[in-house]
Scaffold this motif. Structure first.
Motif, PDB file in Angstrom:
ATOM      1  N   THR A   1     -28.947 -33.384  18.882  1.00 35.94           N
ATOM      2  CA  THR A   1     -28.172 -32.252  18.360  1.00 35.94           C
ATOM      3  C   THR A   1     -26.825 -32.726  17.843  1.00 35.94           C
ATOM      4  O   THR A   1     -26.289 -33.748  18.282  1.00 35.94           O
ATOM      5  N   ALA A   2     -26.290 -31.948  16.897  1.00 28.93           N
ATOM      6  CA  ALA A   2     -24.967 -32.232  16.327  1.00 28.93           C
ATOM      7  C   ALA A   2     -24.213 -30.919  16.179  1.00 28.93           C
ATOM      8  O   ALA A   2     -24.810 -29.868  15.922  1.00 28.93           O
ATOM      9  N   ALA A   3     -22.894 -30.989  16.349  1.00 26.95           N
ATOM     10  CA  ALA A   3     -22.068 -29.779  16.330  1.00 26.95           C
ATOM     11  C   ALA A   3     -21.520 -29.450  14.946  1.00 26.95           C
ATOM     12  O   ALA A   3     -20.991 -28.361  14.732  1.00 26.95           O
ATOM     13  N   ASP A   4     -21.620 -30.383  14.012  1.00 27.67           N
ATOM     14  CA  ASP A   4     -21.136 -30.111  12.655  1.00 27.67           C
ATOM     15  C   ASP A   4     -21.817 -31.055  11.670  1.00 27.67           C
ATOM     16  O   ASP A   4     -22.569 -31.966  12.062  1.00 27.67           O
ATOM     17  N   GLY A   5     -21.550 -30.833  10.391  1.00 27.71           N
ATOM     18  CA  GLY A   5     -22.197 -31.616   9.353  1.00 27.71           C
ATOM     19  C   GLY A   5     -21.891 -33.100   9.411  1.00 27.71           C
ATOM     20  O   GLY A   5     -22.787 -33.935   9.231  1.00 27.71           O
ATOM     21  N   GLU A   6     -20.637 -33.437   9.671  1.00 30.15           N
ATOM     22  CA  GLU A   6     -20.248 -34.855   9.733  1.00 30.15           C
ATOM     23  C   GLU A   6     -20.994 -35.582  10.844  1.00 30.15           C
ATOM     24  O   GLU A   6     -21.492 -36.701  10.655  1.00 30.15           O
ATOM     25  N   GLU A   7     -21.085 -34.955  12.014  1.00 29.10           N
ATOM     26  CA  GLU A   7     -21.789 -35.577  13.131  1.00 29.10           C
ATOM     27  C   GLU A   7     -23.272 -35.731  12.812  1.00 29.10           C
ATOM     28  O   GLU A   7     -23.885 -36.754  13.133  1.00 29.10           O
ATOM     29  N   ALA A   8     -23.845 -34.722  12.143  1.00 30.73           N
ATOM     30  CA  ALA A   8     -25.262 -34.786  11.777  1.00 30.73           C
ATOM     31  C   ALA A   8     -25.529 -35.918  10.795  1.00 30.73           C
ATOM     32  O   ALA A   8     -26.503 -36.676  10.948  1.00 30.73           O
ATOM     33  N   LEU A   9     -24.655 -36.058   9.797  1.00 34.61           N
ATOM     34  CA  LEU A   9     -24.828 -37.119   8.803  1.00 34.61           C
ATOM     35  C   LEU A   9     -24.761 -38.503   9.459  1.00 34.61           C
ATOM     36  O   LEU A   9     -25.520 -39.410   9.100  1.00 34.61           O
ATOM     37  N   GLU A  10     -23.856 -38.645  10.428  1.00 30.08           N
ATOM     38  CA  GLU A  10     -23.717 -39.931  11.102  1.00 30.08           C
ATOM     39  C   GLU A  10     -24.976 -40.241  11.929  1.00 30.08           C
ATOM     40  O   GLU A  10     -25.466 -41.380  11.936  1.00 30.08           O
ATOM     41  N   LEU A  11     -25.521 -39.228  12.616  1.00 28.61           N
ATOM     42  CA  LEU A  11     -26.751 -39.430  13.378  1.00 28.61           C
ATOM     43  C   LEU A  11     -27.907 -39.843  12.466  1.00 28.61           C
ATOM     44  O   LEU A  11     -28.692 -40.740  12.792  1.00 28.61           O
ATOM     45  N   LEU A  12     -28.003 -39.190  11.314  1.00 22.65           N
ATOM     46  CA  LEU A  12     -29.072 -39.492  10.364  1.00 22.65           C
ATOM     47  C   LEU A  12     -28.928 -40.911   9.808  1.00 22.65           C
ATOM     48  O   LEU A  12     -29.916 -41.645   9.664  1.00 22.65           O
ATOM     49  N   ARG A  13     -27.694 -41.291   9.511  1.00 18.19           N
ATOM     50  CA  ARG A  13     -27.440 -42.634   8.965  1.00 18.19           C
ATOM     51  C   ARG A  13     -27.805 -43.709   9.994  1.00 18.19           C
ATOM     52  O   ARG A  13     -28.445 -44.709   9.673  1.00 18.19           O
ATOM     53  N   GLN A  14     -27.384 -43.491  11.249  1.00 12.36           N
ATOM     54  CA  GLN A  14     -27.663 -44.466  12.302  1.00 12.36           C
ATOM     55  C   GLN A  14     -29.170 -44.616  12.526  1.00 12.36           C
ATOM     56  O   GLN A  14     -29.686 -45.735  12.638  1.00 12.36           O
ATOM     57  N   ALA A  15     -29.857 -43.464  12.580  1.00 14.08           N
ATOM     58  CA  ALA A  15     -31.304 -43.502  12.823  1.00 14.08           C
ATOM     59  C   ALA A  15     -32.026 -44.238  11.698  1.00 14.08           C
ATOM     60  O   ALA A  15     -32.947 -45.044  11.946  1.00 14.08           O
TER      61      ALA A  15
END
Length: 459
Positions: free
Chosen positions: A24-38
């Motif tokens: 889970t992510a709390a905002d767009g920036e956190e989500a983008l970072e999770l997607l990039r790392q994965a």
């Protein structure tokens, strides 16, 4: 990704129940970072659920950035939204590369069925702004809801629960409407609570605030509104304007900052500057008590709001004011029953920015009677004042709210209503024209690099 911690927990619980590994992510920036790392680690996500309305980076912008990255552009995406999309809206989602959307929260009937399954004798009570709409109440099945609470609920729900517990009749309780089509029961409205100081403030002791990602708490300093805008129903639903004393407000702030170490507060008032004298007293007490807090809220355009007061507000922690600006045409403002002019709005916006407070504005496009000349005045206003506008909270085509003046007296405003209130029309004014104008505003604001939180084209 969702900025609402409760929504995240509910969604996470469902995914876990379905056996779906997830993050889970709390905002767009956190989500983008999770997607990039994965993606970089060779374990890309199969699906993203993205909230449509988030502060900062909206769901739309998040998706656009996902598509712009070669490593994530093929990700399957579902939108999370409180609104339902029409056929045209779905077409726009497809153009973004969104598979479909999921509405939140639960459907009322589905939620009630789940509760009744656990305990068939439980009483279901509906409350909130939607309950004022007779059409909504009439569409609510009797088995889905036992009682409606219409108006402020503090006294009403206490009396209802007490009566149910003691086995007493509830039909004579003011503010209660029994969900029964027989016409046997008569509804008696309850007067608004005039002395808000008598209502205890929420302590949040029933909540584990450590679980919430958003470290901000709501606070209410008043109820009601001093305006009577022709497109709005808030003043009808909320009743006459009433305010809490500065002492009570600061007492609440001291309690919350001491107990929870919270430093950020969102004023949930319809407008925080209806009573300038009490607003200034509140700021004085915040400063006197040396409360190092930040806060923001909705405000109305007022010609009598001085730079001195705005500077004091900033000193007391005000970081943003969200103005219901709506239009830069005095003709449209008059039709909306606003008590200020475009010139007043420009002066206050500039004073607010000079005081060091961020300015957020709302814009309504396609109001009944708005001409191309009126619309162009709003466009020019935005260009002229781009340096003083930090964000646009909402660009919205004019929607007909049931119970509003333009709903009750549509003919006087020169418009025809349809079953779908989004599709009302008048001379030189229909949904297609309104959506086109709103798109022009959005394009301009984007070009000026002013952030937009919400784009309501109701498509």
């Amino acid at each position: 990704v969702d900025d609402n911690a409760t929504n995240l927990r509910i969604l996470s619980a469902y995914l876990a129940q379905w056996g779906c590994p997830h993050q889970t992510a709390a905002d767009g920036e956190e989500a983008l970072e999770l997607l990039r790392q994965a993606a970089a680690e060779g374990r890309p996500f199969d699906l993203a659920l993205v909230d449509m309305m988030m502060p900062g980076m909206s769901g739309r912008e998040t998706i656009e950035r996902i598509r712009a990255n070669p490593d994530t552009r093929n990700l399957r995406i579902l939108f999370l939204t409180v609104a339902r999309f029409s056929e045209t809206g779905m077409k726009n989602l497809k153009e973004l590369g969104v598979l479909d959307y999921i509405t939140k929260p639960f459907d009322n009937t589905d939620l009630v069925n789940r509760i009744k399954k656990e305990n068939k004798n439980i009483k279901i009570i509906f409350g909130g702004p939607a309950i004022f709409d007779e059409e909504f109440r009439n569409k609510t099945p009797e088995k889905a809801c036992d009682y409606f609470i219409i108006g402020e609920g503090e006294e009403t729900i206490y009396e209802l629960v007490t009566a149910l517990k003691e086995g007493n009749p509830v039909s004579n309780i003011k503010g209660i409407m029994i969900n029964n089509r027989s016409g046997k029961y008569k509804f008696v409205p309850r007067d608004p609570i005039m002395n808000l100081n008598e209502i205890p403030f929420p302590t949040f002791e029933e909540f584990d605030l450590k679980l919430y990602i958003n470290k901000e708490l709501p606070i209410l300093t008043s109820r009601g509104c001093i305006g009577k805008c022709t497109y709005c129903t808030d003043y009808i639903i909320s009743g006459c304007y009433r305010f809490r004393s500065a002492e009570k407000i600061v007492e609440e702030l001291i309690f919350l900052t001491t107990k929870y170490k919270i430093k950020m507060f969102a004023l949930n008032d319809l407008l925080c500057n209806a009573n300038l004298k009490e607003l200034e007293r509140t700021c004085d007490l915040i400063i006197k008590n040396n409360l190092k807090i930040k806060w923001g809220g909705y405000a109305t355009i007022r010609k009598d709001m001085s730079l001195r007061l705005l500077q004091k507000m900033r000193k007391a922690g005000c970081v943003a004011l969200h103005y219901g600006f709506e239009s830069a045409s005095n003709n449209v403002l008059r039709l909306m029953n606003k008590y200020y002019t475009a010139e007043d709005a420009e002066e206050l916006i500039r004073k607010t920015r000079k005081a060091g407070i961020m300015v957020v504005i709302n814009i309504i496009v396609g109001f009944p009677g708005e001409t191309d000349e009126d619309f162009n005045k709003t466009m020019e206003f935005i260009k002229k004042n781009k340096s003083y506008i930090d964000s646009v909270g909402n660009v919205s085509v004019c929607f007909i709210m049931p119970g509003s003046m333009i709903h009750k007296y549509a003919e006087s405003f020169g418009i025809k209503l349809t079953k779908n209130y989004e599709l009302w029309y008048g001379k030189y004014n229909n949904h297609k024209i309104r959506a086109k104008k709103a798109t022009q505003i959005i394009k301009l604001v984007d070009e000026l690099e002013i952030p937009i939180s919400t784009r309501n084209l109701y498509r």
